[in-house]
Write a protein that holds these residues in place. Structure first.
Motif, mmCIF file in Angstrom:
data_model
loop_
_atom_site.group_PDB
_atom_site.id
_atom_site.type_symbol
_atom_site.label_atom_id
_atom_site.label_comp_id
_atom_site.label_asym_id
_atom_site.label_seq_id
_atom_site.Cartn_x
_atom_site.Cartn_y
_atom_site.Cartn_z
ATOM 1 N N UNK A 78 0.835 -1.210 0.000
ATOM 2 C CA UNK A 78 0.000 0.000 0.000
ATOM 3 C C UNK A 78 0.869 1.260 0.000
ATOM 4 N N UNK A 79 1.938 1.247 0.802
ATOM 5 C CA UNK A 79 2.837 2.402 0.875
ATOM 6 C C UNK A 79 3.522 2.628 -0.471
ATOM 7 N N UNK A 80 3.970 1.552 -1.107
ATOM 8 C CA UNK A 80 4.621 1.659 -2.412
ATOM 9 C C UNK A 80 3.655 2.205 -3.455
ATOM 10 N N UNK A 81 2.409 1.731 -3.403
ATOM 11 C CA UNK A 81 1.390 2.212 -4.342
ATOM 12 C C UNK A 81 1.106 3.698 -4.117
ATOM 13 N N UNK A 82 1.015 4.090 -2.869
ATOM 14 C CA UNK A 82 0.796 5.510 -2.559
ATOM 15 C C UNK A 82 1.962 6.364 -3.057
ATOM 16 N N UNK A 83 3.176 5.923 -2.796
ATOM 17 C CA UNK A 83 4.354 6.676 -3.231
ATOM 18 C C UNK A 83 4.411 6.783 -4.752
ATOM 19 N N UNK A 84 4.070 5.698 -5.414
ATOM 20 C CA UNK A 84 4.171 5.642 -6.871
ATOM 21 C C UNK A 84 3.060 6.435 -7.567
ATOM 22 N N UNK A 85 1.837 6.336 -7.045
ATOM 23 C CA UNK A 85 0.684 6.888 -7.760
ATOM 24 C C UNK A 85 0.095 8.139 -7.134
ATOM 25 N N UNK A 86 0.648 8.639 -6.071
ATOM 26 C CA UNK A 86 0.029 9.786 -5.390
ATOM 27 C C UNK A 86 -0.028 11.024 -6.270
ATOM 28 N N UNK A 87 0.921 11.173 -7.174
ATOM 29 C CA UNK A 87 0.945 12.355 -8.060
ATOM 30 C C UNK A 87 -0.186 12.298 -9.072
ATOM 31 N N UNK A 89 -3.097 10.604 -8.714
ATOM 32 C CA UNK A 89 -4.417 10.419 -8.091
ATOM 33 C C UNK A 89 -5.057 11.769 -7.829
ATOM 34 N N UNK A 90 -6.388 11.714 -7.780
ATOM 35 C CA UNK A 90 -7.101 12.923 -7.360
ATOM 36 C C UNK A 90 -6.913 13.076 -5.858
ATOM 37 N N UNK A 91 -7.170 14.266 -5.361
ATOM 38 C CA UNK A 91 -7.032 14.547 -3.923
ATOM 39 C C UNK A 91 -7.922 13.598 -3.110
ATOM 40 N N UNK A 92 -9.132 13.350 -3.556
ATOM 41 C CA UNK A 92 -10.070 12.482 -2.863
ATOM 42 C C UNK A 92 -9.559 11.044 -2.837
ATOM 43 N N UNK A 93 -9.054 10.564 -3.961
ATOM 44 C CA UNK A 93 -8.515 9.203 -4.032
ATOM 45 C C UNK A 93 -7.305 9.057 -3.109
ATOM 46 N N UNK A 94 -6.422 10.053 -3.161
ATOM 47 C CA UNK A 94 -5.214 9.995 -2.337
ATOM 48 C C UNK A 94 -5.572 9.958 -0.858
ATOM 49 N N UNK A 95 -6.519 10.818 -0.432
ATOM 50 C CA UNK A 95 -6.942 10.832 0.979
ATOM 51 C C UNK A 95 -7.565 9.504 1.389
ATOM 52 N N UNK A 96 -8.383 8.924 0.511
ATOM 53 C CA UNK A 96 -9.022 7.642 0.812
ATOM 54 C C UNK A 96 -7.958 6.560 0.966
#
Length: 179
Positions: A78-87, A89-96
């Motif tokens: 999950x952390x790797x996915x967040x780091x990779x795709x956070x840019x 993602x929409x703000x709502x998706x990133x927060x979720x």
């Protein structure tokens, strides 16, 4: 340790005083005692009952340990996915995703804490039984071999008074030691 040494000195002094009172004036025999030493740490590491208790605990907690490893791996992904795709993602998706990650992380921390507490409690219970059995064996050896005192755990003890191997052998055989 200091209290133990003071106790031993007092014991020897009391024995000497008792012999002085009971013997002829000036002809008291020298005070000697039979001392022994047991290394509890070695018993809890090397004796078969201690090893069996450790294996029993490992089997008992294996499933929970695997569950924790699975959760840790999921958190890492999950952390790797967040780091990779956070840019992207929409703000709502990133927060979720961050909220999901935080929830899973708290669950992991809670389960890990409970695991450690339960593991420590079970280990203490199992090792207490081993220590209790070892103490019975030590008392039997002390009575059979006429020891005046047996110390457990010391900064230094001469190998000639170390009876740890006798205790481990008796525990491994599951019967009282032979004379």
């Amino acid at each position: 340790m200091i209290r133990l040494l003071v106790f031993a000195a007092a014991f020897c002094a009391a024995a000497a005083a008792a012999q002085d009172k009971g013997g002829a004036a000036g002809a008291a025999p020298p005070t000697t005692g039979k001392f022994g030493f047991v290394n509890t740490e070695r018993i809890l590491r090397d004796a078969l009952p201690a090893q069996r208790a450790q294996k029993k605990i490992e089997v008992e907690f294996q499933k929970r340990d695997l569950e924790l490893a699975r959760l840790a791996d999921q958190l890492k992904r999950m952390q790797e996915e967040l780091d990779k795709n956070s840019v992207t993602m929409s703000e709502t998706q990133r927060r979720a995703k961050e909220r999901d990650f935080g929830d899973l992380n708290r669950e992991f921390q809670r389960k890990q804490r409970e695991f450690r507490e339960d593991l420590n409690q079970r280990r203490n219970e199992e090792l207490a039984q081993v220590v209790e059995h070892a103490n019975r064996v030590i008392r039997l050896i002390a009575e059979q071999e006429k020891f005046d005192i047996i110390f457990q755990d010391a900064v230094f003890a001469s190998p000639r008074i170390d009876i740890t191997d006798k205790v481990i052998k008796a525990l491994d055989q599951g019967k009282p030691p032979a004379k």
